[in-house]
Design a protein around this motif. Structure first.
Motif, PDB file in Angstrom:
ATOM      1  N   VAL A  49       0.848  -1.190   0.000  1.00  0.00           N
ATOM      2  CA  VAL A  49       0.000   0.000   0.000  1.00  0.00           C
ATOM      3  C   VAL A  49       0.884   1.242   0.000  1.00  0.00           C
ATOM      4  CG1 VAL A  49      -2.019  -0.991   1.145  1.00  0.00           C
ATOM      5  CG2 VAL A  49      -0.151  -0.061   2.533  1.00  0.00           C
ATOM      6  N   ALA A  50       0.384   2.279  -0.631  1.00  0.00           N
ATOM      7  CA  ALA A  50       0.985   3.611  -0.533  1.00  0.00           C
ATOM      8  C   ALA A  50      -0.149   4.544  -0.119  1.00  0.00           C
ATOM      9  CB  ALA A  50       1.586   4.040  -1.866  1.00  0.00           C
ATOM     10  N   ILE A  51       0.108   5.325   0.917  1.00  0.00           N
ATOM     11  CA  ILE A  51      -0.975   6.128   1.500  1.00  0.00           C
ATOM     12  C   ILE A  51      -0.546   7.582   1.546  1.00  0.00           C
ATOM     13  CG2 ILE A  51      -2.382   6.501   3.573  1.00  0.00           C
ATOM     14  CD1 ILE A  51      -1.878   3.556   4.286  1.00  0.00           C
ATOM     15  N   SER A  52      -1.433   8.457   1.139  1.00  0.00           N
ATOM     16  CA  SER A  52      -1.177   9.891   1.328  1.00  0.00           C
ATOM     17  C   SER A  52      -2.429  10.521   1.924  1.00  0.00           C
ATOM     18  CB  SER A  52      -0.816  10.551   0.003  1.00  0.00           C
ATOM     19  OG  SER A  52      -1.879  10.442  -0.905  1.00  0.00           O
ATOM     20  N   VAL A  53      -2.238  11.533   2.765  1.00  0.00           N
ATOM     21  CA  VAL A  53      -3.392  12.154   3.406  1.00  0.00           C
ATOM     22  C   VAL A  53      -3.418  13.641   3.095  1.00  0.00           C
ATOM     23  CG1 VAL A  53      -3.462  10.497   5.305  1.00  0.00           C
ATOM     24  CG2 VAL A  53      -2.194  12.639   5.584  1.00  0.00           C
ATOM     25  N   ASN A  54      -4.614  14.153   3.049  1.00  0.00           N
ATOM     26  CA  ASN A  54      -4.845  15.587   3.020  1.00  0.00           C
ATOM     27  C   ASN A  54      -5.108  16.017   4.442  1.00  0.00           C
ATOM     28  OD1 ASN A  54      -4.654  16.752   0.520  1.00  0.00           O
ATOM     29  ND2 ASN A  54      -6.741  16.162  -0.065  1.00  0.00           N
ATOM     30  N   ARG A  55      -4.198  16.758   5.037  1.00  0.00           N
ATOM     31  CA  ARG A  55      -4.412  17.192   6.420  1.00  0.00           C
ATOM     32  C   ARG A  55      -5.241  18.477   6.424  1.00  0.00           C
ATOM     33  NH1 ARG A  55      -0.259  14.884   9.988  1.00  0.00           N
ATOM     34  NH2 ARG A  55       1.410  13.960   8.760  1.00  0.00           N
ATOM     35  N   SER A  56      -6.071  18.584   7.394  1.00  0.00           N
ATOM     36  CA  SER A  56      -6.860  19.811   7.528  1.00  0.00           C
ATOM     37  C   SER A  56      -7.426  19.855   8.936  1.00  0.00           C
ATOM     38  CB  SER A  56      -8.004  19.826   6.511  1.00  0.00           C
ATOM     39  OG  SER A  56      -8.891  20.888   6.797  1.00  0.00           O
ATOM     40  N   TRP A  57      -7.631  21.061   9.426  1.00  0.00           N
ATOM     41  CA  TRP A  57      -8.323  21.171  10.707  1.00  0.00           C
ATOM     42  C   TRP A  57      -9.816  20.931  10.544  1.00  0.00           C
ATOM     43  CZ3 TRP A  57      -5.812  20.324  14.773  1.00  0.00           C
ATOM     44  CH2 TRP A  57      -4.501  20.760  14.926  1.00  0.00           C
ATOM     45  N   TYR A  58     -10.269  20.925   9.318  1.00  0.00           N
ATOM     46  CA  TYR A  58     -11.691  20.674   9.064  1.00  0.00           C
ATOM     47  C   TYR A  58     -11.862  19.219   8.687  1.00  0.00           C
ATOM     48  CZ  TYR A  58     -11.697  25.695   9.102  1.00  0.00           C
ATOM     49  OH  TYR A  58     -11.522  26.995   9.487  1.00  0.00           O
TER      50      TYR A  58
END
Lengths: 99, 734
Positions: free
Chosen positions: B135-144
């Protein structure tokens, strides 16, 4: 007379267990099984004369046995566990606690 | 994003649309440079649309129906648990697929960071339909929360990449509810001051720590039930000490959430003493009934209330010990074993993954007084946490292993590491070919296996694949008992004979699973789950889970006879379809056939008895009169008339009952063998009549409204007609 408490603790799984104190059978039970959530299967207590005592633990169906020489001068607690192919014994002057 | 989605193909979905989950409450905003954590639970849902049925006959060419006009039929949920930051990060991701119409699947991968918000790693644990290896995982970080997403690319395993985008759902991996109830006159210790006792780690932050905090830090969204009760002491009986059964009864009465089902909820009971006395500080007492691990107890007046002599702050020591015990016992409800019980013999049950004992762990699951240096050494560097291995299990193991009331305490799990594919070319089905999978008491259980080529290419398979005990792994689990692997009495070595299974084509076989070398695994009344895995060279094909029920005995005579029937001898006679060696077993079968003639077990008894008499019986015997040749083969001739009568009683006299009890595949095979045997005896007319009875029985047979396939009936008709006078042909026993 002094109390000798023998607790069957870890590793028992439907086992036949005999306990002898100074050659006298004090416990014989089939299907001894540890309740894994407390690490305890069963226990027995015998009164012995202070001095040298020989405790024998036998599991005839598994061809396992262990003889434990003890020097008794006060209430004594022996925890017996099966660890792989061996019988492990733990001697304490305090009662065992289970959680 | 790849358009290829094996999960959608697996369930036959026609289209998909992601659901946008409702926005989560805004998190507390921390000042720059803090960045939002990535860890937590992410989720995506996928609709499965109902197939559009074609009218019959088709009047006009069907027109595509826009997605918006189609009604969602069901959906499946795919989850991602990302564990890379926050409290005690394990650098692990796990995922699961759930849905009413899809096979569940679970995977776990260890991760390495490849950037500030991206990770990659190999999948090392598979449970269910998982063929990918990385697996390769990327996240969009946000306070929302509504803007937080994770994108996972599955790769490897010889399959096209699969990309999925998940919506953030929660910073916790599971939600769970605790209810704290007390016996009359007792108090629940659910929080402590971490600095109240002087023996603690020097770096320990001083705070009020609750049981809720402990499990939140372990990754659970813990809510505390407001319905706490005081349990009257009368529940403990005259001795005022609690037995496991009394506590179980109290749990059913006083726990507001009690239900005989698995749920993420537990009941913690604070009482004075267990009937075992002061030596028991607490116990997860709920290994009773079908739903284990729902209830646990802490005993305020046991040895945990006795501070060591000379302790610097005995009150704080006792509070801490009771608090620690509560966290420990609740850990057992999450299926955690003691720290020294991670490795154990297979007979105790199979651990979910190989684990190492942790006898010195500073964990809630260790005994403080058993580590080197005793409880003083333990608490000197105990940080009120679980070990990494325990956190891995609680956060990432398949939910059924952890969830309260689900897998049995110390249960073993059959297919935990099957090498399965997300889009297997073959589908294996196990079924009881009857309207309801209910078996009479003592009725030997024969199930049917159906292997279907569900891909677009022909598949080369062994002709006897479904008969191969080496290729088949059969798990039988009675509710409330550990699963067991069915071990047949014999393993057959067949010459390899490959055949092509065309797209859509199926092959069938029967499976007798009541008795084997483990004994009678499937005999006691109750509910069972049966599942089969087919071990192929490249992958495993795992069947559906079949639930079946064995009814209780009808009367005492059945209970009495069952004691003899459920023996190894009788199991072997039935499995091998006859014996003249196990005479004691034959006596039992004769008694069963005579006394229980209206029960289905009598059909099986007659078949086994008849089968043992139908042919020459060769036996290795000792001949004391011949000193130079001690051993010899003694041949006993068949008892044709007796065998004919018994086989006719088993198969033809009550054919509708027989076809249901033996199953379609097995019934037909046995009637074919009986016909061939009759023809060998010169009874061509009776062979014809036997096949005719088979044809009429199978023609009338329907299961779930489905009749027998026309080509099967045509085959039977052709076989029958081959026995017609004048069309005699040489036949031999198969």
């Amino acid at each position: 007379m002094t109390m000798l408490h023998i607790a069957l603790q870890e590793g028992f799984y439907n086992d036949l267990v005999h306990l002898r104190v100074n050659g006298v059978q004090v416990y014989a039970k089939e299907s001894v099984r540890t309740r894994f959530q407390i690490g305890y299967a069963d226990a027995c207590e015998v009164d012995v004369s202070p001095g040298a005592v020989r405790l024998e633990v036998l599991l005839p169906q598994k061809n396992m046995s262990r003889t434990l020489p003890l020097e008794i001068s006060a209430p004594t607690y022996v925890g017996v566990s099966l660890e792989g192919d061996a019988i492990a014994c733990r001697v304490s002057d305090q009662p065992f606690g289970y959680l | 994003m790849s358009e290829h989605d094996p999960i959608q193909e697996q369930v036959g979905a026609e289209a998909g649309a992601e659901i946008v989950l409702p926005a989560q409450p805004l998190p507390i905003v921390l000042p720059y440079p803090f960045i939002p954590p990535a860890s937590g639970l992410y989720e995506t849902r996928q609709f499965i649309f109902q197939p559009i049925p074609l009218p019959t006959p088709v009047p006009i060419e069907p027109q595509p129906i826009p997605i918006s006009r189609r009604q969602p039929w069901s959906f499946y949920t795919e989850e991602l648990r990302l564990d890379v930051d926050g409290r005690y990060p394990q650098m692990v991701a796990s995922g699961a697929v759930h849905g009413a119409l899809v096979s569940s699947a679970h995977w776990i991968a260890n991760l390495q960071a490849t950037g500030a918000s991206s990770w990659t790693g190999a999948i090392w644990y598979k449970d269910g339909s998982v063929g990918y290896t990385n697996v390769a995982i990327s996240v969009n970080r946000s306070w929302y929360a509504s803007q937080r997403t994770a994108t996972v690319t599955f790769s490897g395993g010889g399959q096209p990449d699969r990309v999925r985008t998940f919506q953030f759902k929660s910073p916790y991996y599971h939600a769970v509810e605790f209810e704290f109830d007390c016996a009359q006159g007792e108090a629940a210790t659910t929080q402590i001051n971490t600095c109240a006792h002087p023996n603690r780690p020097a770096s320990m932050p001083c705070e009020t720590l609750s049981i809720q905090n402990v499990y939140q830090r372990a990754g659970f969204d813990v809510t505390i039930s407001s319905a706490g009760s005081v349990v009257p002491l009368a529940g403990a009986g005259a001795n005022a000490r609690w037995s496991d059964q009394e506590m179980h009864d109290a749990m059913q009465t006083y726990w507001s959430r009690f239900a005989a089902k698995s749920q993420w909820a537990l009941w913690a009971f604070f009482a004075s003493l267990h009937e075992q006395g002061t030596s028991l500080g607490g116990i997860m007492f709920d290994d009773i009934g079908a739903n284990h691990r729902q209830g646990t107890a802490i005993f305020n007046d046991s040895f945990i209330a006795n501070a060591p002599a000379g302790d610097a702050n005995p009150t704080a020591w006792v509070n801490r010990m009771i608090f620690w015990t509560a966290c420990h016992e609740i850990g057992h409800c999450f299926n955690l074993a003691h720290s020294w019980q991670k490795q154990h013999p297979p007979s105790w049950g199979t651990p979910w993954i190989p684990l190492a004992n942790e006898p010195e762990a500073r964990s809630f699951m260790n005994y403080p007084y058993n580590v080197s240096g005793g409880q003083t050494a333990f608490f000197a560097n105990f940080e009120y946490r679980f070990s990494d291995g325990e956190l891995l299990f609680m956060r990432h193991a398949p939910g059924r292993f952890v969830q309260m009331g689900n897998a049995d305490w110390f249960d073993q799990h059959g297919f935990q590491e099957a090498a399965v594919s997300l889009s297997p070319p073959l589908r294996l089905e196990i079924r009881a070919n009857r309207e309801r999978p209910v078996f009479e008491f003592m009725e030997p259980v024969t199930l049917e296996l159906k292997l279907t080529n569900v891909c677009s290419e022909p598949q080369l398979v062994d002709e006897r694949l479904l008969s191969s005990s080496e290729a088949l792994v059969v798990i039988v689990k009675k509710d409330g008992k550990p699963a067991r692997q069915y071990v047949p009495y014999a393993q057959y070595c067949w010459s390899a004979d490959r055949r092509a299974l065309l797209p859509g084509e199926s092959m069938y076989d029967s499976l007798f699973i009541s008795a084997g070398r483990n004994g009678w695994d499937l005999a006691e009344p109750g509910n069972y789950t049966v599942q089969v895995a087919l071990r192929l060279e490249q992958e495993d094909i795992v069947s559906n889970e079949l639930r079946l029920r064995v009814t209780p005995p009808r009367a005492y005579d059945e209970e009495y006879l069952a004691q003899d029937l459920f023996s190894d001898d009788v199991g072997r006679i039935i499995a091998f379809e006859g014996s003249r060696f196990f005479e004691r077993g034959n006596d039992v079968l004769r008694e069963v056939a005579a006394k229980l003639s209206d029960r289905r077990v009598a059909l099986h008894a007659s078949l086994a008895l008849g089968g043992g008499l139908a042919f020459d019986h060769k036996q290795l015997v000792e001949d004391p009169k011949e000193p130079r040749k001690h051993l010899g083969i003694k041949v006993e001739p068949p008892k044709v008339d007796e065998a004919r009568e018994l086989l006719d009683a088993a198969l033809i006299a009550q054919a509708p009952q027989a076809v249901e009890s033996f199953g379609h595949v097995s019934f037909r095979r046995r009637v074919d063998e009986f016909s061939a045997w009759l023809a060998e005896q010169g009874a061509e007319e009776q062979a014809f009549q036997t096949q005719d009875a088979l044809l009429s029985t199978m023609s009338a047979r329907q299961v779930g409204g489905r009749p027998i396939l026309p080509r099967v009936l045509a085959d039977i008709e052709a076989t029958r007609d081959a026995y017609k006078p004048g069309q005699r042909r040489k036949r031999s026993r198969k």
